[in-house]
Design an enzyme around this catalytic site. Structure first.
Site, short mmCIF file in Angstrom:
data_model
loop_
_atom_site.label_atom_id
_atom_site.label_comp_id
_atom_site.label_asym_id
_atom_site.label_seq_id
_atom_site.Cartn_x
_atom_site.Cartn_y
_atom_site.Cartn_z
N HIS A 6 -16.65 2.81 -32.56
CA HIS A 6 -17.61 1.76 -32.21
C HIS A 6 -19.02 2.33 -32.25
O HIS A 6 -19.28 3.40 -31.70
CB HIS A 6 -17.38 1.28 -30.76
CG HIS A 6 -16.08 0.64 -30.50
ND1 HIS A 6 -15.91 -0.72 -30.47
CD2 HIS A 6 -14.86 1.18 -30.23
CE1 HIS A 6 -14.65 -1.00 -30.18
NE2 HIS A 6 -14.00 0.13 -30.04
N GLN A 30 -7.77 2.12 -25.75
CA GLN A 30 -7.58 1.69 -27.14
C GLN A 30 -6.74 0.42 -27.17
O GLN A 30 -5.64 0.39 -26.63
CB GLN A 30 -6.91 2.78 -27.97
CG GLN A 30 -6.81 2.44 -29.44
CD GLN A 30 -6.21 3.58 -30.27
OE1 GLN A 30 -5.70 4.56 -29.74
NE2 GLN A 30 -6.26 3.42 -31.58
N GLU A 31 -7.26 -0.63 -27.78
CA GLU A 31 -6.57 -1.91 -27.84
C GLU A 31 -5.91 -2.17 -29.19
O GLU A 31 -4.92 -2.89 -29.26
CB GLU A 31 -7.55 -3.05 -27.52
CG GLU A 31 -8.07 -2.97 -26.10
CD GLU A 31 -9.09 -4.05 -25.78
OE1 GLU A 31 -9.43 -4.85 -26.68
OE2 GLU A 31 -9.57 -4.07 -24.64
N ASP A 65 -18.14 -6.00 -35.34
CA ASP A 65 -17.07 -6.32 -34.40
C ASP A 65 -17.06 -7.83 -34.17
O ASP A 65 -18.10 -8.43 -33.92
CB ASP A 65 -17.30 -5.58 -33.08
CG ASP A 65 -16.09 -5.63 -32.16
OD1 ASP A 65 -15.63 -6.76 -31.85
OD2 ASP A 65 -15.62 -4.57 -31.75
N ASN A 75 -11.81 5.38 -28.60
CA ASN A 75 -10.72 5.49 -27.63
C ASN A 75 -9.42 5.86 -28.33
O ASN A 75 -9.15 5.37 -29.43
CB ASN A 75 -10.54 4.15 -26.91
CG ASN A 75 -11.81 3.68 -26.24
OD1 ASN A 75 -12.51 4.45 -25.60
ND2 ASN A 75 -12.14 2.41 -26.43
N HIS A 105 -10.71 3.60 -34.80
CA HIS A 105 -11.97 2.91 -35.06
C HIS A 105 -13.06 3.51 -34.17
O HIS A 105 -12.83 3.82 -33.01
CB HIS A 105 -11.87 1.40 -34.87
CG HIS A 105 -11.30 0.94 -33.58
ND1 HIS A 105 -9.97 1.09 -33.23
CD2 HIS A 105 -11.88 0.31 -32.54
CE1 HIS A 105 -9.76 0.58 -32.03
NE2 HIS A 105 -10.92 0.11 -31.58
#
Length: 138
Positions: free
Chosen positions: A102, A94-95, A31, A87, A100
């Site tokens: 983590h 979720q951005e 990340d 998320n 994805h």
């Protein structure tokens, strides 16, 4: 949507990343804005916005890969714990709208905190929810 997707651009090599692993289905990177040392992301190569968009093949291969990556992280980074966080949707935090997972190594006294406010459902709430979901899940 793929053209606007940060993670698709990373998978396609248009944006540099610290790639750890790649196979036919997934791309694994560090990340770029880690919560803790070794914070890793597992990205499907095919654009899938969230868990509801993964196909059965991707879903079936995801957790064995997560376990493999987690074992390597543990061996090499010698952390004390590990969070797996995924998320789905803005309401869940979720951005980037590309699935994805983590993998976040945790160290004693690190600065990361995960906080939840607990609900207090009634027994009736539990019974109704369980009955509703059991009917669909079988």
């Amino acid at each position: 949507m793929k053209n606007d997707c940060l993670f698709c651009a990373i998978v396609d090599g248009e944006i540099p990343s610290y790639k750890l692993y790649e196979d036919e289905y997934f791309y694994v990177i560090l990340d770029r804005f880690p919560k803790c040392l070794g914070h890793t992301l597992i990205l499907p190569k095919r654009h899938a916005a969230h868990i509801f968009s993964l196909n059965e093949e991707e879903a079936g291969r995801l957790f064995p890969l997560a376990q493999k990556v987690a074992a390597v992280l543990k061996e090499e980074l010698d952390f004390h714990g590990l969070n797996l966080i995924q998320n789905n949707g803005a309401a869940a935090g979720q951005e980037v709208n590309h699935f994805h997972l983590h993998l976040i190594p945790r160290y004693e006294n690190d600065a990361m905190a995960i906080q939840y406010r607990r609900e207090d459902p009634s027994e009736k709430d539990f019974e109704d929810m369980a009955e509703k979901l059991q009917k669909v899940l079988g």
